[in-house]
Design an enzyme around this catalytic site. Structure first.
Site, short mmCIF file in Angstrom:
data_model
loop_
_atom_site.label_atom_id
_atom_site.label_comp_id
_atom_site.label_asym_id
_atom_site.label_seq_id
_atom_site.Cartn_x
_atom_site.Cartn_y
_atom_site.Cartn_z
N GLU A 210 33.69 -3.96 -79.51
CA GLU A 210 33.08 -5.17 -80.11
C GLU A 210 32.20 -5.76 -79.03
OE1 GLU A 210 33.44 -6.36 -83.21
OE2 GLU A 210 34.86 -4.85 -83.90
N CYS A 244 29.57 -14.50 -79.53
CA CYS A 244 28.90 -13.20 -79.63
C CYS A 244 27.94 -13.14 -80.81
CB CYS A 244 29.92 -12.09 -79.73
SG CYS A 244 31.04 -12.31 -81.10
P1 NAD Z 1 32.84 -8.75 -69.97
O1 NAD Z 1 32.39 -7.47 -70.53
O2 NAD Z 1 32.32 -9.17 -68.64
O3 NAD Z 1 34.43 -8.79 -69.83
C1 NAD Z 1 35.31 -8.47 -70.89
C2 NAD Z 1 36.62 -7.95 -70.33
O4 NAD Z 1 36.35 -6.77 -69.58
C3 NAD Z 1 37.34 -8.92 -69.40
O5 NAD Z 1 38.73 -8.87 -69.72
C4 NAD Z 1 37.08 -8.36 -68.03
O6 NAD Z 1 38.15 -8.55 -67.14
C5 NAD Z 1 36.88 -6.86 -68.27
N1 NAD Z 1 35.92 -6.28 -67.33
C6 NAD Z 1 34.85 -6.90 -66.76
N2 NAD Z 1 34.19 -6.04 -65.96
C7 NAD Z 1 34.84 -4.85 -66.04
C8 NAD Z 1 34.63 -3.58 -65.44
N3 NAD Z 1 33.63 -3.36 -64.61
N4 NAD Z 1 35.49 -2.58 -65.76
C9 NAD Z 1 36.51 -2.79 -66.62
N5 NAD Z 1 36.77 -3.99 -67.19
C10 NAD Z 1 35.95 -5.01 -66.92
O7 NAD Z 1 32.52 -9.82 -71.10
P2 NAD Z 1 32.69 -11.37 -71.03
O8 NAD Z 1 31.67 -11.94 -70.08
O9 NAD Z 1 34.12 -11.74 -70.83
O10 NAD Z 1 32.31 -11.77 -72.53
C11 NAD Z 1 31.01 -11.95 -72.95
C12 NAD Z 1 30.46 -10.75 -73.69
O11 NAD Z 1 31.35 -10.38 -74.72
C13 NAD Z 1 29.15 -11.04 -74.39
O12 NAD Z 1 28.30 -9.96 -74.22
C14 NAD Z 1 29.53 -11.17 -75.84
O13 NAD Z 1 28.50 -10.87 -76.74
C15 NAD Z 1 30.64 -10.20 -75.95
N6 NAD Z 1 31.50 -10.57 -77.06
C16 NAD Z 1 31.54 -9.78 -78.16
C17 NAD Z 1 32.34 -10.15 -79.24
C18 NAD Z 1 32.41 -9.32 -80.49
O14 NAD Z 1 33.32 -9.56 -81.27
N7 NAD Z 1 31.53 -8.39 -80.73
C19 NAD Z 1 33.10 -11.30 -79.17
C20 NAD Z 1 33.03 -12.07 -78.03
C21 NAD Z 1 32.24 -11.70 -76.97
#
Ligand code: NAD
Length: 456
Positions: A210, A244
């Site tokens: 997602e 998102c």
């Molecule tokens: P992110 O991708 O930075 O982090 C998400 C999760 O991944 C966190 O738990 C984090 O600890 C982990 N993570 C971060 N870097 C990582 C790595 N290098 N390797 C493995 N795991 C890692 O996202 P965010 O900043 O927390 O959230 C914002 C993003 O999420 C936006 O792009 C938004 O559009 C998206 N989002 C999508 C939905 C959806 O339902 N489609 C919903 C909410 C947010």
């Protein structure tokens, strides 16, 4: 690096005991989850306030109410979802019957982001439990208070061999991804989505991604401008744009530019008052890093609404920019904040081309009264899902599976979609032993003739 091998093995063992597949076990787990969420409501609201300055109404509606509703819907329908589904059988397989069994994958890893830290962890968990899985939950490190309350709640509710919470940042997430899970459900950014998909490929683990992206909001010249402005202002500035499916930018028909901006200004003022920065009902930015990233956008184009910010409180006023083009930095990546750039167009083909030149959006919103415009956009533009004459609301219906397409995601969930996201569909043909049609055997006389008659 930490090692989660023991935890995953424990869950595998528990899964193979068969307990989690039991229908009543699933129902009981969901009921207890629901009761516990209600018990932790105040703690959760306080934590969301501390982490993101989320106002109570918004926090309840988008984090707590929405998952309680999802549990209610799941409890109501689970008995029909778990039943093997009988499907048709072609004449060539005379004597047999066909079924699709939904079986749990096994041990699921669920990784959540910070923007709706509770909802985006619990909503997939509901699907995992409903489908009969065990799960390891990795909440976001950027919302530590909410993640802490979530851990307290889950640890009290479930043994760790069933549902476990693992706290930590990138390293923890990567250590978890090194383990072999039976399915991974990831919500987060596109770059991290790619990391998750690579890690899953190592073990050929099925995934649901997602992700995000730039979701357009098209306002055509015949739109109900007043309602469009109101619904766009609400959808964009909810959670300070850190949603998102928030409208990322507006594609505005040139002829209605002035009147739309005037209505948008009124709508924003009605929602957040003259001084949104001091409004207790307005969410703040999650971190200084994100605040600085967003502040840089304020130098682009022309600010026609808002523009004020306060770094000490991590708050940016609802802001609207004009004189923006696809070349500006704000148009390169998902904004994920309360800044709304407006691109103008004269002809819909400019809109369609503009969107086609960029990755497929997670959501798209179209404001128009014209059926042919609706038809043209729906037919020619690919996106995860969206609304006509509204924003965000499509993700509320349990009857509409929610997910992206292309780089905005893989797979979908919500309602039965969540149950399906955590289930393998096992196709079973039940053959009769009362007779044996000899057609398929090589020694059958005139076999080829008969086969040609039935097939093709
Ligand atoms: P992110 O991708 O930075 O982090 C998400 C999760 O991944 C966190 O738990 C984090 O600890 C982990 N993570 C971060 N870097 C990582 C790595 N290098 N390797 C493995 N795991 C890692 O996202 P965010 O900043 O927390 O959230 C914002 C993003 O999420 C936006 O792009 C938004 O559009 C998206 N989002 C999508 C939905 C959806 O339902 N489609 C919903 C909410 C947010």
């Amino acid at each position: 690096m930490e090692n989660y091998h023991n935890l995953v093995s424990k869950q595998q063992k528990f899964f193979h005991s068969g307990k989690t597949k039991d229908f009543n076990y699933r129902i009981n787990a969901l009921q207890r989850l629901r009761d516990s969420i209600k018990k932790y409501e105040n703690k959760l609201l306080d934590a969301l306030k501390a982490d993101l300055h989320k106002p109570e109404l918004e926090a309840y509606m988008t984090e707590i109410g929405v998952v309680l509703e999802e549990i209610r819907f799941t409890l109501k329908h689970l008995h029909s979802w778990v039943k093997p589904q009988r499907v048709k059988t072609p004449l060539t397989l005379l004597g047999s019957s066909s079924y699709i069994y939904s079986e749990p994958y096994g041990v699921a890893l669920i990784i959540a982001p910070w923007n709706y830290p509770f909802q985006l962890m619990i909503a997939p968990l509901i699907g995992a439990i409903a489908a009969g899985n065990c799960a390891v939950l990795k909440p976001s490190e950027l919302t530590p208070r909410t993640s802490e309350v979530l851990e307290q709640m889950i640890t009290k509710l479930f043994p760790e061999e069933y549902i476990a919470v693992v706290q930590g940042g990138v390293e923890t997430s990567q250590a978890l991804l090194n383990e072999k899970f039976d399915t991974i459900f990831f919500t987060g950014s596109v770059p991290v989505g790619k990391i998750v998909m690579k890690a899953a490929a190592e073990h050929l683990t099925p995934i649901t991604l997602e992700l995000g992206g730039k979701s357009p909001c098209i306002v055509h010249e015949d739109a109900n401008i007043n309602l469009a402005a109101k619904r766009i202002a609400w959808g964009k500035f909810l959670n300070a744009g850190q949603t998102c499916v928030a409208p990322d930018y507006v594609y505005l028909h040139h002829n209605i530019k002035d009147v739309f901006i005037k209505e948008l200004k009124i709508a924003i003022r009605k929602l957040y008052g003259e001084l949104p920065i001091d409004n207790p009902n307005y969410t703040h930015i999650v971190s200084q890093k994100h605040f600085d990233r967003l502040s840089a956008f304020l130098d682009e184009g022309e600010i026609v609404i808002g523009g004020a910010s306060d770094r000490s409180q991590l708050v940016i006023e609802p802001t609207v920019l004009t004189k923006i083009s696809w070349q500006d930095t704000i148009m390169q990546d998902e904004i994920f904040g309360p800044i709304l750039p407006i691109l103008e167009y004269n002809d819909l083909s400019q809109v369609i081309e503009g969107i086609h030149n960029h990755p497929k959006p997670l959501a798209l919103y179209l404001f128009t009264e014209d059926a042919s415009v609706k038809k043209r956009i729906l037919k020619n533009v690919s996106f995860g899902g969206g609304c006509i004459n509204d924003t965000i609301y499509h993700i509320v219906s349990p009857y509409l599976p929610f997910g992206g397409v292309g780089s905005s995601g893989i797979g979908s969930y919500h309602g039965k979609g969540s149950f399906d996201a955590f289930s393998h569909k096992k196709s079973i043909l039940k053959q009769t032993t009362r007779f044996d049609i000899p057609l398929r055997y090589p020694n059958f006389k005139n076999g080829i003739k008969m086969i040609k008659y039935f097939m093709g």
